[in-house]
Scaffold this active site. Sequence first.
Site, PDB file in Angstrom:
ATOM      1  CG  HIS A 141      -1.839  -4.418  -3.485  1.00  0.00           C
ATOM      2  ND1 HIS A 141      -0.547  -4.637  -3.894  1.00  0.00           N
ATOM      3  CD2 HIS A 141      -2.617  -5.259  -4.204  1.00  0.00           C
ATOM      4  CE1 HIS A 141      -0.544  -5.587  -4.828  1.00  0.00           C
ATOM      5  NE2 HIS A 141      -1.784  -5.982  -5.036  1.00  0.00           N
ATOM      6  NE  ARG A 150      -6.255   0.375 -13.913  1.00  0.00           N
ATOM      7  CZ  ARG A 150      -6.148  -0.524 -12.944  1.00  0.00           C
ATOM      8  NH1 ARG A 150      -5.793  -1.752 -13.203  1.00  0.00           N
ATOM      9  NH2 ARG A 150      -6.400  -0.207 -11.689  1.00  0.00           N
ATOM     10  CE1 TYR A 252      -3.074  -7.319 -16.776  1.00  0.00           C
ATOM     11  CE2 TYR A 252      -5.045  -7.082 -15.446  1.00  0.00           C
ATOM     12  CZ  TYR A 252      -4.018  -6.521 -16.159  1.00  0.00           C
ATOM     13  OH  TYR A 252      -3.928  -5.162 -16.260  1.00  0.00           O
ATOM     14  CB  THR A 357      -0.882  -7.448  -1.820  1.00  0.00           C
ATOM     15  OG1 THR A 357      -0.752  -8.513  -2.751  1.00  0.00           O
ATOM     16  CG2 THR A 357       0.487  -6.979  -1.381  1.00  0.00           C
TER      17      THR A 357
HETATM   18 CA    CA Z   1      -3.235 -12.334  -3.784  1.00  0.00          CA
END
Ligand code: CA
Length: 423
Positions: A141, A150, A252, A357
Amino acid sequence: MTKPEVSALNSWVQVPKDSDFTIYNLPFGVFKNKRLSPRAGIAIGDKIVDLAVLHDEGFFADLSQLPHDIFLRESLNDFISLGKSVTRRVREIVQELLKEDNEALREHQIRGKAMVNRKEAQMLMPVKVGDYTDFYSSMEHATNVGTMFRDPDNALLPNWKHIPVGYHGRASSIIPSGVPIHRPKGQFKDADQDLPQFGPSRRLDFELELAFITGRQNKMGDSISTDEAEDFIFGFVLFNDWSARDIQAWEYVPLGPFLGKNFASSISPWIVTLEALEVFRLAGPKQEPEVLPYLKCEKDHAFDINLEVLIQPEGKKETKVCSSNFKYMYWNVAQQLAHHTVNGCNINVGDMYASGTISGPTKDSFGSMLELAWKGTNPVKLEDGSERKFIDDGDTVVMKGYCKKDDIRVGFGEVITQVLPAK
Ligand code: CA
């Protein structure tokens, strides 16, 4: 490492062949129905064993530590804080009572009262969650996300193989399966725009995760070693960590996820104990480079748990969009807890720790729409002919998890959540 031997068990309760809730499992949950106030139960087949009734009838009489109303509280926190010696014994007593040749409950006059139909029960939050931490422990993930956002050549950040990366999430919005959510609203900025806009998220996503729940506290200032970590872990639930990718992308940097994540996380309501998962324990992926001494493990802490995600458009058939497995996780639960507390951070009973995840190595094992549809460039086809880049209003997302070895099946049931339009 030798695997524990498990002798074949059968119950006098009819358990459908593909049931997650076999006599090997016996997960704990909190339920109510039209007749009964919230109480603790153990699932078996299509039934729930009402622990309050068994306690009332003296089946746990040799456990003098059990308060008389322990199973009538609205969460399992007080029960699991009594410690593994007590919770394990309660589960063992129930397992013994459910065995095919055991007449104690089967022939008892309270049998009808003690066994409740699962269909008629409403499942509630099994614990009161004080704190919630979200890890980021799947290498597949993290690599996928790093590649998309990126640099494919440096997809993993330099710290990733040295630290089980995580952040502190929001506990107040963790909800049980069956509770719908509304599409969140927030700020997002399109790449071709100079300024952000406000509105309903256009990139609502799920994250396929498992979460462990701690059943014991440490003192602030004390750390928990990888060796001790499992003594602090009561069990696991499925965890759908809802994410609004557009809100997340704009907010973020520099402090990490905030409103893109804190609006909802959905869990399966039955806590599968560590004891029930023992047979499915295995070694995790090899960790290279070598980890720092406080993250080294003496034993195996990975578990072979099959995971699935299905999307069901409103009024239509469901489509399985992902098959993954918990065994792919790079960082294990013992390392997560050891890292979490190595600075002296104190943890509490009922706290929840999501894995991050869980994506596997193949394209059909990615644990989010972001990865499955590869940032919207490769829409996922559903059986009704429609396509999804993310989750639409009216869609129901279903997550399932189960372990299987020979004739032994231990499962988590489901976490089912419908997405309603923004308020
Ligand atoms: Ca999460």
